[in-house]
Scaffold this motif. Structure first.
Motif, PDB file in Angstrom:
ATOM      1  N   SER A   1     -31.914  15.221 -39.191  1.00  0.00           N
ATOM      2  CA  SER A   1     -32.589  15.739 -40.391  1.00  0.00           C
ATOM      3  C   SER A   1     -33.315  17.045 -40.085  1.00  0.00           C
ATOM      4  O   SER A   1     -33.844  17.688 -40.989  1.00  0.00           O
ATOM      5  CB  SER A   1     -33.606  14.712 -40.907  1.00  0.00           C
ATOM      6  OG  SER A   1     -32.957  13.566 -41.390  1.00  0.00           O
ATOM      7  N   GLY A   2     -33.386  17.389 -38.786  1.00  0.00           N
ATOM      8  CA  GLY A   2     -34.024  18.644 -38.409  1.00  0.00           C
ATOM      9  C   GLY A   2     -35.432  18.481 -37.865  1.00  0.00           C
ATOM     10  O   GLY A   2     -36.145  19.473 -37.696  1.00  0.00           O
TER      11      GLY A   2
ATOM     12  N   VAL B   1     -37.360  18.524 -45.187  1.00  0.00           N
ATOM     13  CA  VAL B   1     -36.298  17.715 -44.561  1.00  0.00           C
ATOM     14  C   VAL B   1     -35.944  16.518 -45.441  1.00  0.00           C
ATOM     15  O   VAL B   1     -36.730  16.107 -46.293  1.00  0.00           O
ATOM     16  CB  VAL B   1     -36.707  17.215 -43.151  1.00  0.00           C
ATOM     17  CG1 VAL B   1     -36.957  18.374 -42.220  1.00  0.00           C
ATOM     18  CG2 VAL B   1     -37.937  16.308 -43.232  1.00  0.00           C
TER      19      VAL B   1
END
Ligand code: NAD
Length: 238
Positions: A28-29, A75
């Protein structure tokens, strides 16, 4: 052993406990912790994730968690969070108990109805004077953010190193009674979570680990050396 659905042997009587770590949110980062050389977003853990760090420089710690909280707006849950939410929906909370070490809110946003956030939650803060005064919090905390119940100073609702994670009695009870234990995206170095696998194993549970770094994880009955967001949607766990 690699994944084998027959050997996994899920039945109508089976009960699963799932433990997730920072790796589940990586796609998701959100940066993991160990993967960045033991630093957390360029900060030493001692400075931003211990009670001593908070006493030494509360403004730094508050601002660190403000930044982590602000990051959540940019996110989204990834296929790993979504697969786990679908699995829990299918089995029900009694037979699919989810524990996360993550402090983000991505399991909740993916639709998991039960999530035990054992290390706390970014979107909560609590009173320094009374640990039961916990409030939902979305914005930017400052030293002037006071407890709405008793006007004391507040701190992030995060379990720092040296503090006891939440709901340990419930966690141990679930681990002793599970038949299947899955740990995903965790380096298994932070205790007590790192010991959950062995408790479940001593209760006779089958153990599955999902982690792209197969070399760095302790032994399991089943090991899937893939990213969680790629492995989970393709698996039939129940
Ligand atoms: P960790 O950073 O120590 O380990 C991350 C693990 O995830 C590694 O073993 C890595 O190989 C694995 N991984 C990386 N990418 C993956 C992917 N795509 N799919 C599956 N696995 C992947 O994380 P930890 O064991 O959870 O311990 C770190 C502590 O730091 C936790 O207690 C947590 O509270 C905190 N933390 C939380 C977040 C978050 O909330 N998202 C992020 C960083 C750190």
């Amino acid at each position: 052993m690699n994944w084998n659905e027959q050997e996994w042997h899920w039945t109508n009587e089976s009960r699963m406990v799932i433990l997730t770590g920072a790796g589940v949110s990586a796609e998701s980062g959100i940066a993991t912790f160990r993967d960045s050389g033991g630093l957390w977003e360029n900060h030493r853990v001692q400075d931003v994730a211990t009670p001593e760090g908070f006493i030494q420089d509360p403004n730094l710690v508050i601002e660190f968690y403000n930044q982590r909280r602000a990051e959540l707006a940019g996110v989204n849950p990834n296929p790993a969070h979504l697969s786990l939410a679908a699995l829990q929906k299918k089995l029900g909370e009694e037979r699919c108990f989810l524990i996360t070490q993550n402090i983000d809110d991505l399991h909740q946003r993916a639709g998991s109805s039960q999530v035990l956030a054992m290390h706390g939650e970014l979107k909560k803060i609590r009173c320094l004077n009374n640990k039961n005064h916990v409030i939902d919090f979305e914005g930017k905390q400052t030293r002037d953010t006071l407890c709405p119940e008793c006007s004391s100073l507040m701190r992030p609702h995060i379990v720092w190193f040296g503090e006891t994670p939440f709901e340990m009695d419930l966690i141990f009870e679930r681990l002793r009674n599970c038949t299947h234990f899955i740990y995903i995206g965790t380096s298994s170095v932070v205790y007590p979570a790192a010991g959950f696998r062995d408790i479940a194993r001593s209760s006779g549970a089958k153990i599955l680990c999902i982690n792209p770094d197969g070399s760095g994880v302790p032994s399991s009955d089943f090991l899937i050396v893939e990213k969680a967001g790629e492995a989970l949607p393709a698996l039939k766990l129940a």
